[in-house]
Design a protein around this motif. Sequence first.
Motif, short mmCIF file in Angstrom:
data_model
loop_
_atom_site.label_atom_id
_atom_site.label_comp_id
_atom_site.label_asym_id
_atom_site.label_seq_id
_atom_site.Cartn_x
_atom_site.Cartn_y
_atom_site.Cartn_z
N PHE A 560 0.77 -1.11 -0.09
CA PHE A 560 -0.08 0.04 -0.07
C PHE A 560 0.87 1.23 0.08
N GLY A 564 0.88 3.96 -2.91
CA GLY A 564 0.50 5.52 -2.24
C GLY A 564 1.66 6.24 -2.79
N PHE A 578 -3.41 5.40 1.19
CA PHE A 578 -2.72 4.36 0.99
C PHE A 578 -1.38 4.38 2.21
N GLY A 618 3.65 -4.33 -4.51
CA GLY A 618 3.26 -2.86 -4.65
C GLY A 618 3.32 -2.54 -6.11
#
Length: 642
Positions: A560, A564, A578, A618
């Motif tokens: 996350f 983000g 995020f 990610g």
Amino acid sequence: MKKVLFGLLIVSLLLTSPMIYERIKTESANNTYEVMVPYTDLEILKSEDVSTEEIYKGLKDAKVHSITLEPENISSLETQGVVAVLSKSDIQNYFALTNNLNTSKLPANEGIFVSYLKQGHKSEDYLQRAFKDDISTLTANGQKFYFIEGKTDDDPKIEDKSLGYFNTDTYEEIVSNGFQVVPRIKNDYSSSDEEDGHSSNDTMVKQLLKFPKNEVDKVLFIGKEVVGYDGTGKEKLVKYAKQLKANDYDVVVIEGTEQKGMQTFANEMNYDAERLYSENRTSENAASERLSRAVKERNIRTLLVKVQKLDDKTAEAEFKQMINEIQDFHAEVPGYFKTGEAQPFKDMKDYKLLQLFAFLGGSVYLALAAASVHKKLTMLALIGGLAISAGYLLLGIGMLLKGFALLVAVAGPIWAVLRVRHAENINKIVVNYITAVLIVFAGAWLVVSLLYGDPYLYKLEEFRGIKVLLALPILVTAIVLGLQINHASSLRKFISYINSPVRYWHVLVLGVVVVIGAYYLSRSGNAGTASALELTLRSKLEELMFVRPRTKEFLIGFPFFVFGLYLFRRYAGIASAFLVAGSIGFASMMNTFTHLHIPLLLSVLRSVYALVIGLVIGLVMIALYKVIKDKLYPYVRERWIQ
């Protein structure tokens, strides 16, 4: 200013590196573990017709090294057929036919009667000595009975009081079969004893000092107190510890059991200590994996394995299962460990002078983390950190040290998330990610240096504030990022912002966040629970990777955070959500290093696994987002929306 602070931080990390090296060297040098079983369990097996020869052969095959031996009590003597224990009604019924007992002479108070079936047994003197004024004799029909006064429903019961006597025949049996003896004693302090409340303890310790040094060299306490603890002074406790130290004893610290006085006792013995894991086996769960994890992941070097007698299994079948599980455990332990007699960790070198730089580095670290929240907080955090450090160094108050370590630990994840920079491409995303990782590793380095020493290695002292560490970074990053994206950095704007009207969906979102947060915190610590599926996944990961990365790091926090970073340049509001979730990963990573009884290199390996896997996931999330945004969404919009 920042350059000066960064310089001081780097110097502090370099100067505290000998402490990190010493910790790793100490942990790596101790690679011998010891398996022990309780003799009380062997007695149960014998009573169920498992032969003595079969028991000791099985223990030898399983590489069991030692057997714990408890002092005798009335219950154990009754099991051996040495004494008979009777109540008042038993006595009355027993002699009713002979008319040789005058019931009016029976004691009026509550208590039990003890009759020796084996006359002249050596425990008889110990029985009288243990109960002193509470014991009297009664003769009927030519037979002597001891009446012991006391409430029969007390906990512990009269029958379970230690007599201060180890069965010498049992001792010889254990030693002659090639096993070490580990005596177990409990604190038998009596505040009502007018002469000496520690007289029973004196007897027990004297017994320990008589054992041959080559056959007995460690002691394991029963109950929630060490021998000599009385809640008032330390004189007796210190005396016993010094006596055992002089006779080359080690003290065994039971994981998960806080025994009062253990910190003082171990300190007086110069931390000649061993950590023990006690395995309560069940038929549903194999013990081998838990035993292996204790040795590999928690610096445990002594393991107590008990026989679990179940109604649906014979004693022989249960014994064979225990032996098989111990053998499986040996096979699962990494090859650099070996079986034998466990030894204490060697004393870590005293680095008090270098620890000063850990305090300096921690104060600078707090200042830099505070600067990521607001520049005006930099000097305040630096001065506050130095003040706490000075307070501890001058006053020696342990809570100041632990509080300072907690502040450093909490600051790391906050700083790692809030120093986010715009990342136009994947390379800059990776650079941002690595920078955040280095920030948290630096904080972990400082925490390990601050909480350095044998008490933390044996978990007699430990980091405090796990829940705060896991929750506060999420809260702070959420607030700061929320204020930043709403441009509420000034006091006037902040007041205007918090005076904004609240809508129903705000309350709904807040409720969801609270529920998720409560669940997140409930899973932290030793009491946290996991689903059967997650437990299976954990087990498979551990088999594959030696040590499993933490789920909330590689599946939630780090992916996350990476995603983000990608969104932050264009969609700061969504990206902030995020990034806040990313703080979960960094807080968990910092938490890993605050478990100071876990091997340091293993904590590093666990974190590296999580960081690498989290980064990959990610990047996959970014790739999928691009496909959806550039390929799928235009097609859906053209086909179905327009």
